[in-house]
Motif scaffolding. Structure first.
Motif, PDB file in Angstrom:
ATOM      1  N   VAL A  31      -2.107  15.935   9.019  1.00 49.67           N
ATOM      2  CA  VAL A  31      -1.228  14.895   8.474  1.00 49.67           C
ATOM      3  C   VAL A  31      -2.077  13.988   7.589  1.00 49.67           C
ATOM      4  CG1 VAL A  31       0.429  13.068   9.001  1.00 49.67           C
ATOM      5  CG2 VAL A  31       0.171  14.997  10.556  1.00 49.67           C
ATOM      6  N   ASP A  33      -2.605  12.010   3.535  1.00 49.85           N
ATOM      7  CA  ASP A  33      -1.914  11.411   2.400  1.00 49.85           C
ATOM      8  C   ASP A  33      -2.629  11.833   1.126  1.00 49.85           C
ATOM      9  OD1 ASP A  33       0.065   9.232   1.419  1.00 49.85           O
ATOM     10  OD2 ASP A  33      -1.817   8.757   0.413  1.00 49.85           O
ATOM     11  N   ARG A  47      -2.981   9.932   7.297  1.00 52.03           N
ATOM     12  CA  ARG A  47      -1.827   9.045   7.453  1.00 52.03           C
ATOM     13  C   ARG A  47      -1.141   9.359   8.777  1.00 52.03           C
ATOM     14  NH1 ARG A  47       2.769  12.160   5.956  1.00 52.03           N
ATOM     15  NH2 ARG A  47       2.223  13.931   4.623  1.00 52.03           N
ATOM     16  N   GLY A  48      -0.127   8.594   9.083  1.00 51.29           N
ATOM     17  CA  GLY A  48       0.586   8.813  10.334  1.00 51.29           C
ATOM     18  C   GLY A  48       0.069   7.977  11.485  1.00 51.29           C
ATOM     19  N   TRP A  92       8.523   9.763  11.022  1.00 49.98           N
ATOM     20  CA  TRP A  92       7.612  10.818  11.463  1.00 49.98           C
ATOM     21  C   TRP A  92       8.037  12.174  10.904  1.00 49.98           C
ATOM     22  CZ3 TRP A  92       3.059  12.006  12.500  1.00 49.98           C
ATOM     23  CH2 TRP A  92       2.709  13.152  13.237  1.00 49.98           C
ATOM     24  N   ASP A  95       6.908  12.257   7.406  1.00 51.26           N
ATOM     25  CA  ASP A  95       5.465  12.503   7.323  1.00 51.26           C
ATOM     26  C   ASP A  95       5.136  13.976   7.544  1.00 51.26           C
ATOM     27  OD1 ASP A  95       4.359   9.994   6.718  1.00 51.26           O
ATOM     28  OD2 ASP A  95       4.500   9.335   8.794  1.00 51.26           O
ATOM     29  N   ASN A 145       8.543   0.348   3.124  1.00 50.76           N
ATOM     30  CA  ASN A 145       7.904   1.585   2.686  1.00 50.76           C
ATOM     31  C   ASN A 145       7.348   1.450   1.266  1.00 50.76           C
ATOM     32  OD1 ASN A 145       8.637   4.669   1.419  1.00 50.76           O
ATOM     33  ND2 ASN A 145       7.394   4.553   3.260  1.00 50.76           N
ATOM     34  N   GLY A 204       1.436   5.676   7.219  1.00 52.00           N
ATOM     35  CA  GLY A 204       2.369   6.749   6.936  1.00 52.00           C
ATOM     36  C   GLY A 204       3.795   6.222   6.971  1.00 52.00           C
ATOM     37  N   ASP A 205       4.748   7.093   6.702  1.00 55.04           N
ATOM     38  CA  ASP A 205       6.146   6.674   6.726  1.00 55.04           C
ATOM     39  C   ASP A 205       6.586   6.256   8.127  1.00 55.04           C
ATOM     40  OD1 ASP A 205       6.735   7.040   3.990  1.00 55.04           O
ATOM     41  OD2 ASP A 205       6.934   9.191   4.280  1.00 55.04           O
TER      42      ASP A 205
END
Length: 341
Positions: A31, A33, A47-48, A92, A95, A145, A204-205
């Motif tokens: 995960v 970016d 990320r995440g 999640w 992501d 975001n 992350g998102d």
């Protein structure tokens, strides 16, 4: 008050320690970016990490319930948690495998509508508020975001907004708001050392959706519960102003307003030479100033209210104009330094 302090402390410890477990897991899952058109970063980064912040938030909410930090209106507290958890779950999925714009918008509006309906029922408000509240929740998830583009900005926003709502809860006798605000602040305070340390990890998102939903759920629930509008709005005004101003600029320029970009005010500050921390710090200082002015205005006499509103507008205007002002100032400096032959 002590149960809230303990729950906040548990949240902070969880937020500081959980990344030690979550980070290796994210690495194994790949995960990461990859910089895009709207990124302010130049290298691929993990990320995440919002997963860790989400878990810490859940731990904090459960601790607040078990410690009886929320003595009344627990149902409102739990409804806010449901909105937050559902939004983080959508983030999640985004992501992990990505979502279409339509799917993402549908999920956010669905969460906003369901959560708002629950809050309307629990607070006895008119269902006429439902569409507006649903849009507000979905919109702020997206705003958080959009604004999550430089190191530290989301962490500082979570700390400030959470702290403001915690104070608002104390001032208005809403223990659920005090607990929710304290958990929000501590969850993102624990993330800051990880994010500011060379920017090695991103929310992350999942994390930015968590932040937007946390702020929006507390704001909407607070408004429905009779909390002063100044307490509700002041923590989010800078984010709203940046996003709205950027959208209008892009529409006026004939650009595709929905396309990826990096034209937010905080991003343009990095274009004129600000570091990530300086850009995030500018947003944070302006937000803090607007919060203080808003909280003063909530219970002040009319002349003071007028001064506070004028002050808030001045702060917002100066923030929105800051990249152009800085660029103009530096150009003038260069001109004055040119030697006369």
């Amino acid at each position: 008050m002590m149960p809230v302090v303990v729950a906040a402390g548990i949240t902070l410890v969880a937020s500081l320690l959980l990344p030690f477990v979550v980070k290796p897991w994210l690495v194994r899952m790949g995960v990461v970016d990859v910089p895009s058109a709207r990124s302010s970063h130049a290298r691929t980064t993990i990320r995440g990490m919002g997963v860790a912040v989400s878990l810490a938030t859940g731990v904090g909410y459960v601790a607040a319930i078990l410690l009886r930090a929320v003595t009344v209106d627990r149902s409102i507290f739990l409804a806010a948690l449901a909105i937050i958890a559902a939004s983080a779950a959508v983030g999640w999925v985004e992501d992990l495998r990505g979502l279409s714009i339509r799917g993402r918008a549908g999920a956010q509006l669905g969460i906003g509508a369901a959560g708002s309906a629950a809050l309307v029922l629990l607070t006895g408000q008119s269902f006429w508020w439902l569409p507006l509240a649903a849009l507000a929740i979905a919109a702020y998830i997206n705003i958080a975001n959009f604004m999550d583009g430089v190191n530290g900005i989301s962490g500082f926003h979570g700390v400030l907004a959470g702290g403001a709502y915690a104070v608002a809860g104390m001032l208005t006798g809403q223990p659920w708001l005090t607990a929710g605000g304290a958990v929000l602040a501590m969850a993102f305070l624990g993330f800051l050392p990880w994010n500011l340390s060379r920017g090695s990890v991103f929310l992350g998102d999942v994390g930015s959706y968590l932040l937007g939903a946390s702020v929006a759920a507390l704001a909407v629930a607070g408004f429905f519960s009779g909390v002063y509008i100044e307490y509700v709005l002041s923590p989010i005004l800078v984010y709203l102003a940046d996003t709205g101003y950027t959208l209008l600029r892009r529409i006026k320029a004939g650009e595709r307003w929905y396309a990826s970009h990096r034209e937010h005010v905080y991003q343009r500050l990095t274009d004129v030479g600000f570091s990530h921390l300086q850009s995030a710090g500018t947003v944070t200082v302006c937000t803090a100033a607007v919060i203080v002015l808003g909280f003063i205005a909530a219970t002040a006499p009319l002349p003071t209210v007028v001064l506070c509103v004028a002050g808030s507008l001045a702060v917002l205007g100066l923030y929105l104009a800051s990249p152009d002002l800085i660029r103009h100032f530096r150009r003038r400096q260069k001109v004055t330094r040119v030697p006369v032959s």
